[in-house]
Scaffold this motif. Sequence first.
Motif, PDB file in Angstrom:
ATOM      1  N   GLU A 240       0.747  -1.189  -0.096  1.00 57.93           N
ATOM      2  CA  GLU A 240      -0.087   0.019   0.050  1.00 57.93           C
ATOM      3  C   GLU A 240       0.890   1.158  -0.004  1.00 57.93           C
ATOM      4  OE1 GLU A 240      -2.519  -0.452   3.493  1.00 57.93           O
ATOM      5  OE2 GLU A 240      -3.828  -2.166   2.519  1.00 57.93           O
ATOM      6  N   LEU A 241       2.142   1.292   0.908  1.00 56.03           N
ATOM      7  CA  LEU A 241       2.843   2.508   0.773  1.00 56.03           C
ATOM      8  C   LEU A 241       3.349   2.571  -0.529  1.00 56.03           C
ATOM      9  CD1 LEU A 241       4.376   4.467   2.551  1.00 56.03           C
ATOM     10  CD2 LEU A 241       6.051   2.643   3.104  1.00 56.03           C
ATOM     11  N   ILE A 242       3.820   1.399  -1.160  1.00 60.35           N
ATOM     12  CA  ILE A 242       4.469   1.874  -2.630  1.00 60.35           C
ATOM     13  C   ILE A 242       3.508   2.376  -3.670  1.00 60.35           C
ATOM     14  CG2 ILE A 242       5.920   0.431  -4.143  1.00 60.35           C
ATOM     15  CD1 ILE A 242       6.984  -1.151  -2.157  1.00 60.35           C
ATOM     16  N   GLU A 243       2.602   1.715  -3.440  1.00 59.82           N
ATOM     17  CA  GLU A 243       1.305   1.967  -4.847  1.00 59.82           C
ATOM     18  C   GLU A 243       0.806   3.279  -4.406  1.00 59.82           C
ATOM     19  OE1 GLU A 243      -1.678  -1.065  -4.450  1.00 59.82           O
ATOM     20  OE2 GLU A 243      -0.530  -2.486  -5.840  1.00 59.82           O
ATOM     21  N   ASP A 244       0.821   3.946  -2.978  1.00 61.46           N
ATOM     22  CA  ASP A 244       0.469   5.550  -2.778  1.00 61.46           C
ATOM     23  C   ASP A 244       1.626   6.356  -3.268  1.00 61.46           C
ATOM     24  OD1 ASP A 244      -1.823   4.658  -2.144  1.00 61.46           O
ATOM     25  OD2 ASP A 244      -1.548   4.684   0.015  1.00 61.46           O
ATOM     26  N   GLY A 245       2.778   5.858  -3.863  1.00 58.67           N
ATOM     27  CA  GLY A 245       3.844   6.793  -3.909  1.00 58.67           C
ATOM     28  C   GLY A 245       4.971   6.889  -2.987  1.00 58.67           C
ATOM     29  N   GLY A 246       4.872   6.177  -1.864  1.00 61.04           N
ATOM     30  CA  GLY A 246       5.796   6.256  -0.751  1.00 61.04           C
ATOM     31  C   GLY A 246       6.980   5.349  -1.130  1.00 61.04           C
ATOM     32  N   LYS A 247       7.708   5.331  -0.174  1.00 60.69           N
ATOM     33  CA  LYS A 247       9.141   4.383  -0.083  1.00 60.69           C
ATOM     34  C   LYS A 247       9.331   3.607   1.124  1.00 60.69           C
ATOM     35  CE  LYS A 247      12.044   6.696  -3.723  1.00 60.69           C
ATOM     36  NZ  LYS A 247      13.281   7.431  -3.809  1.00 60.69           N
ATOM     37  N   VAL A 248       9.536   2.546   1.014  1.00 61.24           N
ATOM     38  CA  VAL A 248       9.484   1.550   2.316  1.00 61.24           C
ATOM     39  C   VAL A 248      11.082   1.998   2.841  1.00 61.24           C
ATOM     40  CG1 VAL A 248      10.132  -0.699   3.059  1.00 61.24           C
ATOM     41  CG2 VAL A 248       8.515  -0.308   1.376  1.00 61.24           C
ATOM     42  N   VAL A 249      11.235   2.429   4.258  1.00 59.49           N
ATOM     43  CA  VAL A 249      12.366   2.741   4.832  1.00 59.49           C
ATOM     44  C   VAL A 249      12.945   1.569   5.638  1.00 59.49           C
ATOM     45  CG1 VAL A 249      13.340   4.392   6.428  1.00 59.49           C
ATOM     46  CG2 VAL A 249      11.649   5.193   5.024  1.00 59.49           C
ATOM     47  N   GLN A 250      14.188   0.987   5.206  1.00 58.21           N
ATOM     48  CA  GLN A 250      14.648   0.079   6.169  1.00 58.21           C
ATOM     49  C   GLN A 250      14.732   0.258   7.499  1.00 58.21           C
ATOM     50  OE1 GLN A 250      18.563  -1.764   4.567  1.00 58.21           O
ATOM     51  NE2 GLN A 250      19.107  -2.419   6.624  1.00 58.21           N
ATOM     52  N   ALA A 251      13.872  -0.711   8.335  1.00 59.76           N
ATOM     53  CA  ALA A 251      13.728  -0.283  10.023  1.00 59.76           C
ATOM     54  C   ALA A 251      13.611  -1.559  10.476  1.00 59.76           C
ATOM     55  CB  ALA A 251      12.505   0.530  10.029  1.00 59.76           C
ATOM     56  N   THR A 252      13.833  -1.597  12.002  1.00 60.19           N
ATOM     57  CA  THR A 252      13.361  -2.624  12.711  1.00 60.19           C
ATOM     58  C   THR A 252      11.903  -2.476  13.222  1.00 60.19           C
ATOM     59  OG1 THR A 252      15.724  -3.108  13.500  1.00 60.19           O
ATOM     60  CG2 THR A 252      13.875  -4.191  14.965  1.00 60.19           C
ATOM     61  N   ARG A 253      11.052  -3.366  13.347  1.00 61.02           N
ATOM     62  CA  ARG A 253       9.736  -3.141  13.491  1.00 61.02           C
ATOM     63  C   ARG A 253       9.379  -4.206  14.770  1.00 61.02           C
ATOM     64  NH1 ARG A 253       7.300   0.662  10.110  1.00 61.02           N
ATOM     65  NH2 ARG A 253       5.229  -0.088  10.651  1.00 61.02           N
ATOM     66  N   LEU A 254       8.197  -3.851  15.463  1.00 61.20           N
ATOM     67  CA  LEU A 254       7.795  -4.588  16.491  1.00 61.20           C
ATOM     68  C   LEU A 254       6.371  -4.788  15.826  1.00 61.20           C
ATOM     69  CD1 LEU A 254       9.003  -3.224  19.860  1.00 61.20           C
ATOM     70  CD2 LEU A 254       9.750  -5.063  18.369  1.00 61.20           C
ATOM     71  N   TYR A 255       5.534  -5.996  16.345  1.00 60.81           N
ATOM     72  CA  TYR A 255       4.583  -6.544  16.188  1.00 60.81           C
ATOM     73  C   TYR A 255       3.696  -6.289  17.437  1.00 60.81           C
ATOM     74  CZ  TYR A 255       0.139  -9.073  14.761  1.00 60.81           C
ATOM     75  OH  TYR A 255      -1.018  -9.484  14.770  1.00 60.81           O
ATOM     76  N   ASP A 256       2.505  -5.827  17.675  1.00 59.32           N
ATOM     77  CA  ASP A 256       1.459  -5.522  18.503  1.00 59.32           C
ATOM     78  C   ASP A 256       0.282  -6.373  18.093  1.00 59.32           C
ATOM     79  OD1 ASP A 256      -0.447  -4.665  20.197  1.00 59.32           O
ATOM     80  OD2 ASP A 256      -0.136  -2.602  19.995  1.00 59.32           O
ATOM     81  N   PRO A 257       0.172  -7.542  18.911  1.00 58.90           N
ATOM     82  CA  PRO A 257      -0.673  -8.647  18.567  1.00 58.90           C
ATOM     83  C   PRO A 257      -2.228  -7.922  18.936  1.00 58.90           C
ATOM     84  CG  PRO A 257       0.536  -9.350  20.348  1.00 58.90           C
ATOM     85  CD  PRO A 257       1.199  -7.973  20.002  1.00 58.90           C
ATOM     86  N   ASP A 258      -2.245  -6.958  19.802  1.00 60.49           N
ATOM     87  CA  ASP A 258      -3.684  -6.397  20.247  1.00 60.49           C
ATOM     88  C   ASP A 258      -4.213  -5.428  18.953  1.00 60.49           C
ATOM     89  OD1 ASP A 258      -3.266  -7.657  22.970  1.00 60.49           O
ATOM     90  OD2 ASP A 258      -2.222  -5.916  23.729  1.00 60.49           O
TER      91      ASP A 258
END
Length: 355
Positions: A240-258
Amino acid sequence: MQWEVVIGLETHVQLSTRSKIFSGAARHFGDEPNVNACYVDLALPGSLPVLNHSAVEKAIRFGLAIDATVANHSVFDRKNYFYPDLPKGYQISQFELPVVLGGKLTFPVQPKKGDPYVKTVNLTRAHLEEDAGKSIHGLVQGCSGIDLNRAGTPLLEIVTEPEMRSAAEAVGYARALHALVVWLGISDGNMQEGNFRCDANVSVRPVGQKEFGTRCEIKNLNSFRFLQEAIDYEVRRQIELIEDGGKVVQATRLYDPDKGETRQMRTKEDSMDYRYFPDPDLLPLEISDEWIERVRGEMPELPHQLCERLQSEFGLPQYDASMLTASRDIADYYVALAAKVSDRKMAANWVMGEL
């Protein structure tokens, strides 16, 4: 535009040694905070690490099980970064010369749509390192606590090539790897206690493109369901980010199960940011061919080998053989039972059903 998903996994497996990887401190989950951290774990001045022999043997056993190369010569390095629960200010790990190189794992995949299939993923490496401590949030308003009981726990970090193309394949690999390390007796595999934690490197690219897209790493996924959900969300987010014209930034992410979403933890470091250099307090690890062969001679029959034997010698269908070899305890019980009865198929039905 059609998109292809690219996934690689880094799995941290806590090895089931009685003491830590570089100290004699005990390993007991659930004890009071900071009672199992000695002067080596706390990095007090003058303390020196000593390598745990059992941790090395468990790494050798894993390497043999995946048909990898067990290095005769490997080196421990210092991986430098700051985190409140990392007492030294660096982690003892392995970088350029790890203990296990290559290998592969074959596993079944159950996609959301379509028929099941079998996939083989190549492994890049597996290396020994120490675990960090644990930050505890929320017990005291406005403060975080530090529990160093886990600091120095031996880890085997297992890294795959970026060869998985769906969350279903990643989950299939993680389940097979978990079953293998428990089968080999090198880890308890208790995911609730953090014995088996996955980091998923996820990127997307247009179908047909050879170059990889920018990846994001989702840290510390300690259940197969969270692994599936986190990858599915991250794939949708990046597309969705790329198709909206944005760019993915290399990053470390956490998952919030809630919330069922990933969120950015920090921009991603590369290896040069950690300033690796050989640990001056540890000699290179030398593993002789005789040591490797001794460990090979002590290896249990592997799940796929027993599965094939149950079909060829015991006359069981492939499904029954696969079910009975999903757990080493169940497999050992069935083999002992089958030696005492005449109808081995009935015995298999009873073990898979009533038992």
